[in-house]
Design a protein around this motif. Structure first.
Motif, PDB file in Angstrom:
ATOM      1  N   GLY A 112     -15.194  32.756  40.594  1.00  0.00           N
ATOM      2  CA  GLY A 112     -14.332  32.108  40.826  1.00  0.00           C
ATOM      3  C   GLY A 112     -13.373  33.648  40.361  1.00  0.00           C
ATOM      4  O   GLY A 112     -13.465  34.313  40.540  1.00  0.00           O
ATOM      5  N   ASP A 113     -11.754  33.067  40.961  1.00  0.00           N
ATOM      6  CA  ASP A 113     -10.722  33.816  41.068  1.00  0.00           C
ATOM      7  C   ASP A 113      -9.740  34.006  41.114  1.00  0.00           C
ATOM      8  O   ASP A 113      -8.510  34.408  41.364  1.00  0.00           O
ATOM      9  CB  ASP A 113     -10.907  34.014  43.617  1.00  0.00           C
ATOM     10  CG  ASP A 113      -9.934  33.009  44.282  1.00  0.00           C
ATOM     11  OD1 ASP A 113     -10.036  31.645  42.812  1.00  0.00           O
ATOM     12  OD2 ASP A 113     -10.173  33.013  44.914  1.00  0.00           O
ATOM     13  N   ASP A 114      -9.983  33.286  40.011  1.00  0.00           N
ATOM     14  CA  ASP A 114      -8.553  33.346  38.606  1.00  0.00           C
ATOM     15  C   ASP A 114      -8.182  34.556  37.903  1.00  0.00           C
ATOM     16  O   ASP A 114      -9.431  35.364  38.710  1.00  0.00           O
ATOM     17  CB  ASP A 114      -9.177  31.771  38.230  1.00  0.00           C
ATOM     18  CG  ASP A 114      -9.610  32.278  37.090  1.00  0.00           C
ATOM     19  OD1 ASP A 114     -10.033  32.922  35.895  1.00  0.00           O
ATOM     20  OD2 ASP A 114     -11.308  31.658  37.298  1.00  0.00           O
ATOM     21  N   ALA A 115      -6.890  34.750  37.913  1.00  0.00           N
ATOM     22  CA  ALA A 115      -6.996  35.751  37.283  1.00  0.00           C
ATOM     23  C   ALA A 115      -7.417  36.421  35.822  1.00  0.00           C
ATOM     24  O   ALA A 115      -8.142  37.640  36.015  1.00  0.00           O
ATOM     25  CB  ALA A 115      -4.910  35.673  36.757  1.00  0.00           C
TER      26      ALA A 115
ATOM     27  N   GLY B 277      -7.200  31.973  22.905  1.00  0.00           N
ATOM     28  CA  GLY B 277      -6.453  31.992  23.922  1.00  0.00           C
ATOM     29  C   GLY B 277      -7.769  31.797  24.557  1.00  0.00           C
ATOM     30  O   GLY B 277      -7.148  31.593  26.308  1.00  0.00           O
ATOM     31  N   ALA B 278      -9.385  32.105  25.372  1.00  0.00           N
ATOM     32  CA  ALA B 278     -10.492  32.127  25.589  1.00  0.00           C
ATOM     33  C   ALA B 278     -11.174  30.839  25.381  1.00  0.00           C
ATOM     34  O   ALA B 278     -10.452  29.684  24.543  1.00  0.00           O
ATOM     35  CB  ALA B 278     -11.017  33.626  25.847  1.00  0.00           C
ATOM     36  N   ALA B 279     -12.738  31.736  25.265  1.00  0.00           N
ATOM     37  CA  ALA B 279     -13.503  30.604  23.928  1.00  0.00           C
ATOM     38  C   ALA B 279     -13.362  29.073  25.019  1.00  0.00           C
ATOM     39  O   ALA B 279     -14.420  28.028  24.351  1.00  0.00           O
ATOM     40  CB  ALA B 279     -12.954  30.214  22.871  1.00  0.00           C
ATOM     41  N   PHE B 280     -13.929  28.640  26.042  1.00  0.00           N
ATOM     42  CA  PHE B 280     -14.371  28.072  26.905  1.00  0.00           C
ATOM     43  C   PHE B 280     -16.098  28.313  26.178  1.00  0.00           C
ATOM     44  O   PHE B 280     -16.486  28.976  26.587  1.00  0.00           O
ATOM     45  CB  PHE B 280     -14.351  27.891  28.068  1.00  0.00           C
ATOM     46  CG  PHE B 280     -15.084  26.996  29.326  1.00  0.00           C
ATOM     47  CD1 PHE B 280     -14.040  25.689  29.707  1.00  0.00           C
ATOM     48  CD2 PHE B 280     -16.313  26.997  30.234  1.00  0.00           C
ATOM     49  CE1 PHE B 280     -14.638  24.743  30.239  1.00  0.00           C
ATOM     50  CE2 PHE B 280     -16.188  25.623  31.271  1.00  0.00           C
ATOM     51  CZ  PHE B 280     -15.759  24.941  30.725  1.00  0.00           C
ATOM     52  N   ARG B 281     -15.782  26.579  26.494  1.00  0.00           N
ATOM     53  CA  ARG B 281     -17.637  26.341  26.177  1.00  0.00           C
ATOM     54  C   ARG B 281     -18.075  24.409  26.830  1.00  0.00           C
ATOM     55  O   ARG B 281     -19.285  24.413  26.663  1.00  0.00           O
ATOM     56  CB  ARG B 281     -17.452  25.812  24.556  1.00  0.00           C
ATOM     57  CG  ARG B 281     -17.159  26.824  23.637  1.00  0.00           C
ATOM     58  CD  ARG B 281     -16.552  26.106  21.707  1.00  0.00           C
ATOM     59  NE  ARG B 281     -16.637  25.223  22.714  1.00  0.00           N
ATOM     60  CZ  ARG B 281     -16.595  24.272  21.087  1.00  0.00           C
ATOM     61  NH1 ARG B 281     -17.029  24.954  20.009  1.00  0.00           N
ATOM     62  NH2 ARG B 281     -15.526  23.331  20.852  1.00  0.00           N
TER      63      ARG B 281
ATOM     64  N   PHE C  74      -5.635  37.332  29.383  1.00  0.00           N
ATOM     65  CA  PHE C  74      -6.254  37.704  29.432  1.00  0.00           C
ATOM     66  C   PHE C  74      -5.755  39.420  30.077  1.00  0.00           C
ATOM     67  O   PHE C  74      -5.719  39.077  30.822  1.00  0.00           O
ATOM     68  CB  PHE C  74      -7.186  36.845  30.418  1.00  0.00           C
ATOM     69  CG  PHE C  74      -8.667  35.948  30.271  1.00  0.00           C
ATOM     70  CD1 PHE C  74      -9.493  36.045  30.293  1.00  0.00           C
ATOM     71  CD2 PHE C  74      -7.723  34.734  29.218  1.00  0.00           C
ATOM     72  CE1 PHE C  74     -10.520  35.198  30.186  1.00  0.00           C
ATOM     73  CE2 PHE C  74      -8.585  33.666  29.085  1.00  0.00           C
ATOM     74  CZ  PHE C  74     -10.401  33.535  29.051  1.00  0.00           C
ATOM     75  N   THR C  75      -6.278  40.079  29.136  1.00  0.00           N
ATOM     76  CA  THR C  75      -5.178  41.538  29.280  1.00  0.00           C
ATOM     77  C   THR C  75      -6.401  42.229  30.207  1.00  0.00           C
ATOM     78  O   THR C  75      -7.888  42.332  29.507  1.00  0.00           O
ATOM     79  CB  THR C  75      -4.444  41.587  28.875  1.00  0.00           C
ATOM     80  OG1 THR C  75      -5.032  42.622  27.689  1.00  0.00           O
ATOM     81  CG2 THR C  75      -3.151  40.746  28.084  1.00  0.00           C
ATOM     82  N   PRO C  76      -6.190  43.348  30.925  1.00  0.00           N
ATOM     83  CA  PRO C  76      -7.283  44.559  31.362  1.00  0.00           C
ATOM     84  C   PRO C  76      -7.644  45.326  29.539  1.00  0.00           C
ATOM     85  O   PRO C  76      -8.616  45.132  29.415  1.00  0.00           O
ATOM     86  CB  PRO C  76      -5.863  45.022  31.832  1.00  0.00           C
ATOM     87  CG  PRO C  76      -5.163  44.383  32.369  1.00  0.00           C
ATOM     88  CD  PRO C  76      -4.988  43.960  32.238  1.00  0.00           C
TER      89      PRO C  76
END
Length: 218
Positions: free
Chosen positions: A78-81, A171-175, A190-192
């Motif tokens: 993936g090339d998303d941010a 804010g994350a946690a795709f399953r 999704f910060t550095p």
């Protein structure tokens, strides 16, 4: 650290970080970890149940690190941010910790399971998965390779075996395609800085033997 694209067969293979010129065809000698998790990671004497979510104290993973030359395959799609931010954090961590890092970047959805199989065959101490597209393929491949440690960053699989550890946050946690997200997706999370904490917390769990769980870093 920007990633360079070097096509090789079906995948992009990059050799990065401290000892990337080493030969992986023979077993790596020596310990995998230096140091230990602090008591704030899990309660003393506690053993998390499989698939449990643990909420470690911030920094409780700082006392453990991979031994120099620790072999890691970063499998990213993936090339998303969000994916790029996490993958860059893994590469920065590997450079800082003198990890022997190799990167596989499947080019098409049809390549995902073959690339996972290739990663398993490389002889890594740890395979790190970054990108939501890899969640479902990982759920298929990982139960068949229980001696291979996997770490998923910014996502998780629904029913992990003991060799699959995940790091997540609100804010994350795709399953996976059948389950979606465990929390409302928020690209801004999704910060550095959070990605850097995530890879260190996740690797700390793996090195400390606290696996098959979800490490929640909010």
């Amino acid at each position: 650290m920007p990633r360079r694209l070097v096509p090789v067969a079906l995948t992009t293979v990059l050799l990065l970080a401290g000892c990337s010129g080493t030969d992986w065809s023979t077993p790596r000698e020596g310990p995998l970890a230096e140091g230990a998790l602090s008591d704030g990671f899990i309660a003393p004497g506690e053993t998390p149940t499989p698939e449990a979510t643990v909420l470690p104290e911030a920094g409780s993973w700082d006392g453990i690190a991979p031994a120099p030359g620790y072999r890691v395959v970063l499998l990213t799609r993936g090339d998303d941010a969000a994916t790029t931010t996490v993958a860059d954090a893994v590469e920065d961590w590997a450079e800082a910790e003198q990890v022997d890092l190799r990167v596989l970047e499947p080019e098409t959805p049809a390549d995902l399971i073959p690339e996972l199989a290739e990663a398993v065959g490389m002889g890594a101490d740890l395979i790190v998965s970054v990108g939501d597209d890899l969640v479902d393929p990982l759920a298929v491949v990982s139960p068949n390779h229980l001696d291979q440690a996997f770490l998923v960053v910014g996502a998780e699989i629904a029913e992990p075996t003991a060799n699959v550890t995940a790091v997540d946050w609100t804010g994350a946690a795709f399953r996976g395609e059948g389950l979606g997200t465990a929390s409302e997706y928020d690209l801004a999370t999704f910060t550095p800085e959070r990605a850097a904490r995530a890879i260190r917390a996740g690797v700390g769990a793996v090195l400390g033997g606290v696996t098959g769980i979800v490490v929640w870093i909010d």
